[in-house]
Structures are given as C-alpha cells and as structure tokens.
Scaffold this motif. Structure first.
Motif, short mmCIF file in Angstrom:
data_model
loop_
_atom_site.label_atom_id
_atom_site.label_comp_id
_atom_site.label_asym_id
_atom_site.label_seq_id
_atom_site.Cartn_x
_atom_site.Cartn_y
_atom_site.Cartn_z
N GLY A 116 8.70 -0.10 41.91
CA GLY A 116 10.11 0.08 41.57
C GLY A 116 10.98 0.33 42.78
O GLY A 116 12.17 0.00 42.78
N VAL A 117 10.40 0.94 43.85
CA VAL A 117 11.16 1.19 45.07
C VAL A 117 11.61 -0.13 45.70
O VAL A 117 12.66 -0.20 46.33
CB VAL A 117 10.31 2.01 46.07
CG1 VAL A 117 11.05 2.23 47.37
CG2 VAL A 117 9.90 3.34 45.46
N LEU A 118 10.80 -1.18 45.50
CA LEU A 118 11.08 -2.46 46.17
C LEU A 118 12.03 -3.36 45.37
O LEU A 118 12.42 -4.41 45.86
CB LEU A 118 9.78 -3.21 46.44
CG LEU A 118 8.81 -2.57 47.44
CD1 LEU A 118 7.61 -3.46 47.67
CD2 LEU A 118 9.50 -2.27 48.76
N ILE A 119 12.36 -2.96 44.15
CA ILE A 119 13.28 -3.80 43.35
C ILE A 119 14.71 -3.47 43.77
O ILE A 119 15.12 -2.32 43.72
CB ILE A 119 13.14 -3.50 41.85
CG1 ILE A 119 11.68 -3.60 41.40
CG2 ILE A 119 14.06 -4.41 41.04
CD1 ILE A 119 11.22 -4.95 41.05
N PRO A 120 15.49 -4.47 44.20
CA PRO A 120 16.87 -4.18 44.60
C PRO A 120 17.67 -3.65 43.42
O PRO A 120 17.63 -4.22 42.33
CB PRO A 120 17.42 -5.55 45.03
CG PRO A 120 16.26 -6.46 45.11
CD PRO A 120 15.16 -5.89 44.29
N GLY A 121 18.37 -2.55 43.63
CA GLY A 121 19.13 -1.92 42.55
C GLY A 121 20.15 -2.84 41.92
O GLY A 121 20.38 -2.79 40.71
N THR A 122 20.75 -3.71 42.73
CA THR A 122 21.79 -4.56 42.16
C THR A 122 21.20 -5.68 41.31
O THR A 122 21.86 -6.19 40.42
CB THR A 122 22.66 -5.18 43.27
OG1 THR A 122 21.81 -5.87 44.16
CG2 THR A 122 23.42 -4.13 44.01
N ALA A 123 19.91 -6.04 41.57
CA ALA A 123 19.29 -7.03 40.71
C ALA A 123 19.03 -6.43 39.33
O ALA A 123 19.00 -7.13 38.33
CB ALA A 123 17.98 -7.53 41.31
N LEU A 124 18.86 -5.10 39.26
CA LEU A 124 18.66 -4.42 37.99
C LEU A 124 19.98 -4.18 37.26
O LEU A 124 20.02 -4.13 36.04
CB LEU A 124 17.98 -3.06 38.22
CG LEU A 124 16.51 -3.06 38.55
CD1 LEU A 124 16.06 -1.64 38.86
CD2 LEU A 124 15.72 -3.59 37.36
N LEU A 126 22.82 -5.84 36.73
CA LEU A 126 23.36 -6.83 35.79
C LEU A 126 22.59 -6.83 34.47
O LEU A 126 23.21 -6.68 33.41
CB LEU A 126 23.36 -8.23 36.42
CG LEU A 126 24.57 -8.60 37.29
CD1 LEU A 126 24.42 -9.99 37.84
CD2 LEU A 126 25.86 -8.48 36.48
N PRO A 127 21.23 -6.99 34.49
CA PRO A 127 20.51 -6.92 33.21
C PRO A 127 20.70 -5.58 32.50
O PRO A 127 20.76 -5.55 31.28
CB PRO A 127 19.04 -7.12 33.60
CG PRO A 127 19.00 -7.36 35.04
CD PRO A 127 20.36 -7.40 35.59
N LEU A 128 20.80 -4.48 33.27
CA LEU A 128 21.06 -3.17 32.65
C LEU A 128 22.38 -3.21 31.87
O LEU A 128 22.49 -2.66 30.77
CB LEU A 128 21.15 -2.08 33.72
CG LEU A 128 19.95 -1.17 33.91
CD1 LEU A 128 20.22 -0.21 35.04
CD2 LEU A 128 19.63 -0.41 32.64
N SER A 151 14.40 7.94 39.72
CA SER A 151 14.22 7.76 41.16
C SER A 151 12.75 7.58 41.51
O SER A 151 12.03 8.56 41.71
CB SER A 151 14.79 8.97 41.90
OG SER A 151 14.36 8.95 43.24
N PRO A 152 12.27 6.33 41.58
CA PRO A 152 10.87 6.10 41.94
C PRO A 152 10.52 6.71 43.29
O PRO A 152 9.44 7.27 43.48
CB PRO A 152 10.75 4.57 41.99
CG PRO A 152 11.89 4.07 41.19
CD PRO A 152 12.98 5.07 41.33
N PHE A 213 27.95 -0.82 42.80
CA PHE A 213 27.71 -1.95 41.92
C PHE A 213 27.51 -1.53 40.46
O PHE A 213 28.10 -2.12 39.56
CB PHE A 213 26.50 -2.73 42.43
CG PHE A 213 26.40 -4.12 41.86
CD1 PHE A 213 27.33 -5.09 42.20
CD2 PHE A 213 25.40 -4.46 40.97
CE1 PHE A 213 27.25 -6.37 41.68
CE2 PHE A 213 25.30 -5.74 40.45
CZ PHE A 213 26.24 -6.70 40.81
#
Lengths: 281, 305
Positions: A116-124, A126-128, A151-152, A213
């Motif tokens: 989860g640390v490696l997933i860019p927050g902004t990529a999450l 929009l789907p969120l 917070s992973p 974002f």
C-alpha cells in the motif's frame, strides 16, 4: 587550526549559506508580501517592504466573505488533527498486533499493507471518489477524513518500533498478573511506543494538511474546503477581483505558520522516526 | 493437522482485535478502490435510446477498450513521457543536492548546524499548492522580483515559456523535498557508528575520501528509500501544474497523466476512461518502484556488499 581545516570550514559555510538563501528566499518574499496592499504587491519591489500594514491586511483576509478563511483553517485543523490522531491509534494497534502476536498469515498481511505504501495516493483518489459518490458520501467531512486515517507507512513504523521497544517478558508478566490484552496494550504498549506514535502523528498530520488532490475530487461545497483548496478558489477569481491576490498571499502566509512552528519544535521526533523508517528498510 | 494450542488461539484472537479496525479501513480505502477502478476500467456506459442518444444508461463490458483508448491518446502518452523526463532529471539532481547538504552538515567543518538544517527543511512544511502559488508569483513577469533583477543586469528570462515551464515546476518540487530527503539521509548517517570514521581518519583518509568511500556506501538504504518515494511522487505530479496553468499557456489539461485523468473524470465526464488511466498510473508506479529496487538490490549483491 591547520590552514586546510580552516579552508574546509570556509567552503562548507559558503555552500551551506548559498543553499539557505535558495530555501529561504520564497519564504522571505511571502513574509514581505503579506504586509503589502494589492497595489504594492504589483507596483513595488518584491524583496523589500512598501507601506507595510500587516495587521490591517491580515484582518482583511480573516474577515473577507464572512470569515470563510477562518472556516477553511478550522476545516484543515479538523481533517489533519482528527485524521492524524485516528491514524496513529489504528496504526499503533495494527503494528503492535503484527509485532507481538505470531499467527498464521501474519507476514502475508504485513506485505499487503506494505505494498500500500507504493500505491500513489492520487491513483486511489479518483476511484475512491467514484466509490464514495456511489454511497452518496462524497462532499462530506467523512469523504476526506476516512481515507486520511489509513496509513500503511504508520503501521510499518509501529511494527518495527513495537518489535524493538516492547519486551515480550513484560507482556508475559502483565498476563500472569491477570491483565486483559486491551489493558496491556493501552497501559504498556502505547506508553512504550510513544516516540514512534509522535512520529506517525506528525507524518500523517503534515500528509493530510498538504493533501490537495483528495479534497479537490471529493468536495464541491466551499464550506467544507481545507485551506489549500480555498486559496486556489481565490486565485481562480483574482482576475475579476484583484484584491484576492493580496488575500491569497496573506492567507498563504497565515497557513504556513502553524506547520512551520510545529516542525521546528518537534524536529528531533522527525529524525528518530526517519531513522526507524530508513535504516531497517 | 494438529489442533492449535491455547496460546496460539488466544494470540490469534487478540491479534484480530487489534488488527481488524485498521484492516477494515484498509479494505475500504485501498483494496476496494483498486478493485472498483479495475472493474470500471473494463466497462463502458451505453445508452439504450436510438443512435445511442437519450434513454437509460447501462454499464456494459468493454474489455480493454478503455485501455486501448488511453494508450492511443497522444496527449496522455506525452504526459507520461513528460513526467518520466521530469523524474529522470529532477530526482537525481534533488538526491545529489540532498546528499551533499547532508554530508556537509554532518562534517566536522560545519557550524550553525541547527539553523541550516531547519532552513533546508522548512519548505517541506509548505504544501505543494502554496509552494506553487509562491513560486508562481516569483515566476510571473511584472510581479517577480527575480525577473526584475535579471532584467536589471540585462538578462532576459521567461520562467513560464513552453521550454522552461517543466523545469520551473522541477524547481518547485526540488525546493520542497530536498530538505526532507536530506533529513532521511542525516538520520542514517547518525546511525553509522562513529568509530568507523575515526578508524578511517587514523588510516589517513581525508574528509572527501571518508564521504565517498565510507559514508555514501553506508547510507545506500536511505538513498534507495528516498529514490523510490521520489519516483512515486513524480508520477503523481498534479498540484504544481494545476496551480501554474492559468499563468503558463503551454500547460494544458493533459500536461501530466494525473491531470489528464482528472479532466477526463470531471470535465470530460468519462469515468471509465479515467479509471483506466488511474490503473495505468498505479501500474507504472509499481513497475518503476519495484524495478528500481531490484536494480539496486542486484547491484548491491554483485559488488559483494
């Protein structure tokens, strides 16, 4: 002192000074500009004062549009303060569990959280937003608060800190004394993990405070905006209302004060946390 | 299979109690959005009315059509190219600057260490939006004291021209994050036992040799960490171009992949394409981060460390 040691010292000082000028100039410009009227903002030299009236101009910022700036400030404090506090407690409990209770599947769960640390927050984000708007929950305080409490990285820090700082023998002693797991965590675990918890809180506070974002996609009601979003909405109208340039600068000045004070005062906690995070990575 | 002992069962129960609140929210805010984005990216909206106009909307399976459309979009691809070029230049520059500053501050010749460290770290407390507003004022001709000073010595600069604006954004990012990375490196330097430096100095190594041959190899894990976080950060580039957009005509709605996905979702009203772009963004971030980790990991093994 030998001549070569003196030379090293002079070169070091010169380089550090050049870097300090680079990092401080925009902040200096902001301080000077916050004391200027709209006219002087454009008409006078940016690196020097012109008719400084800071109290009057900053009062204008705070009272404009029925005090909307104060509301944005309070929103930012709510998102960052409550969000970081909840994130710290959740991370502490999860990290403690992962460090102190061997159970099947523990490493698998930890690795998924770490990914989860490696997933860019902004990529999450929009789907969120699509997800939350599906529940009818976008454009609420919750839509910004809930994602902020996960917070992973906090779980990661808490796990390695708990593994090192909470001795198993102490937990066993407490169990023999008949204390329940919840009480042991609240009484012993949290206390022994305090330095890590301060770090997680600070990281998450700054992270939420600086996040742009997520609130941008989630919120449409300006009464729910955090400061950053509010200030960009001002710059959007500044072409028609030039005094908004001045309010943006004054508002930016007021908004950076709390974080800078917080960071300067709590710098040593930052460094302990960073060591934990990097050395064992 | 043996039955779990009482201790094991108690452990699992207690662990579940502590883990579940976090895991539930992790599921809601990390796993579900990813799954939902993938699902959305594989579907499209179809209208039931004649000629695809009016009527009710329904979701139909679209296969990889959204991905094909995203990957065929020149603006989306050039946005990716732009952030990759940005990262290839900005990340090394920033990490080198952070390393030099960390080594200087930790050297025996440094004075006023606390002041300098705080000064370098200060910009990290300035949010990207505020930093961009600040630097925006310092870039715009007519307000910018920097442009005025350059003019006074007969030097024509345009920070917001088509060729310069990407590097003006790089400057904002460097300004914000160098101090943070420097602090991570200092933390690792402090964790190195001091005797190591003493030993090297007794062997006759000078400050530069100690830095190059002892300190830099020892802070490798921290350098790797800061690089990975910088890669992830670069791909998310959004606030800086968004804020500078009204000032620089060359920044369009597809300037970075993130900006493109945002405008597809909210201006173009095409959620499915935006979801596909968000998935592509996350994939590229993961591939680059893991790729970088593997690359430096292998090299670390190769040279016998």
């Amino acid at each position: 002192m030998t001549p070569s040691a003196l030379r090293y010292r002079i070169i070091t000082f010169a380089l550090l000074t050049v870097a300090a000028v680079y990092f401080l100039v925009p902040v200096y410009w902001l301080v000077v500009s916050a004391t200027k009227s709209s006219g002087d903002l454009f008409g006078s030299f940016g690196f020097w004062f012109a008719n400084p009236r800071p109290v009057e101009y900053l009062t204008d910022v705070l009272t404009y549009d029925r005090g909307i700036y104060v509301r944005w400030f309070a929103n930012s404090l709510l998102y960052a303060g409550v969000g970081a506090l909840a994130a710290t407690l959740l991370s502490a409990a999860a990290g403690y569990a992962l460090a102190k209770f061997p159970f099947p599947g523990r490493e698998a769960i930890f690795n998924v959280i770490l990914a989860g640390v490696l997933i860019p927050g902004t990529a999450l984000a929009l789907p969120l937003y699509f997800l939350f708007s599906g529940f009818g929950m976008s454009n609420t305080y919750w839509s910004v608060l809930i994602p902020s409490v996960v917070s992973p990285f906090g779980v990661y820090l808490c796990r390695i800190y708990a593994a090192a700082a909470v001795p198993d023998s102490l937990l066993e002693a407490a169990r023999i004394d008949g204390a329940g797991e919840g009480r042991i965590f609240a009484g012993l675990g949290l206390r022994l993990m305090t330095p890590a918890l301060v770090t997680v809180f600070l990281f998450q506070f700054v992270h939420i405070w600086n996040n742009y974002f997520l609130p941008l996609v989630m919120l449409s009601d300006s009464g729910l905006y955090p400061i950053q979003l509010g200030l960009t909405s001002w710059t959007g109208y500044a072409d028609r209302q030039p005094e908004l340039y001045q309010y943006t600068v004054g508002g930016a000045f007021l908004s950076v004060l709390p974080l800078m004070i917080l960071m300067t005062v709590l710098q040593r906690y930052w460094r302990t946390g960073l060591t934990e995070g990097s050395v064992k990575a | 299979m043996r039955r779990p002992t009482r201790t094991e069962a108690r452990n699992a129960r207690a662990a579940a109690g502590f883990l579940l609140p976090f895991l539930a929210l992790f599921l809601l805010c990390f796993i579900t959005p990813i799954v939902y984005a993938v699902w959305q990216s594989l579907h499209k909206t179809e209208r039931t009315g004649p000629l695809g106009l009016g009527g009710a909307e329904r979701e139909v399976f679209a296969g990889f059509a959204n991905y094909a459309q995203a990957l065929a979009d020149d603006r989306f691809l050039s946005g990716f190219g732009r952030v990759l070029l940005f990262g290839a230049v900005q990340i090394p520059l920033m990490i080198i600057l952070a390393t030099v500053l960390a080594l200087l501050l930790e050297s025996a010749s440094a004075r006023w260490v606390t002041f300098f460290r705080s000064a370098f770290f200060l910009p990290y407390g300035v949010p990207g939006v505020i930093a961009s507003i600040l630097w925006g004022f310092l870039y715009v001709p007519g307000i910018s004291p920097l442009v005025k000073m350059a003019d006074a010595v007969g030097w024509q600069v345009d920070f917001l021209s088509r060729d310069a604006v990407l590097w003006s954004i790089a400057n904002i990012v460097t300004w914000q994050f160098t101090g943070y990375n420097m602090l991570v490196l200092i933390a690792q330097l402090k964790a190195v036992p001091q005797e190591l430096y003493e030993a090297a100095r007794i062997d006759g190594a000078n400050a530069r040799q100690v830095a190059l041959h002892i300190k830099i190899p020892l802070i490798r894990p921290a350098l790797v960490l800061t690089c990975v976080f910088s890669i992830i950060g670069t791909l998310q580039l959004f606030a800086e171009p968004m804020v500078l957009r009204p000032l620089a005509s060359s920044i369009d709605s597809g300037y970075t992949p993130n900006l493109h996905a945002y405008s597809e979702a909210f201006v173009g009203n095409n959620q499915h394409l935006a979801a596909a772009e968000a998935v592509l963004l996350a994939l590229v971030a993961c591939v680059l981060s893991f790729g970088f980790l593997r690359l430096v990991g292998q090299r670390g093994k190769g040279d016998g460390r």
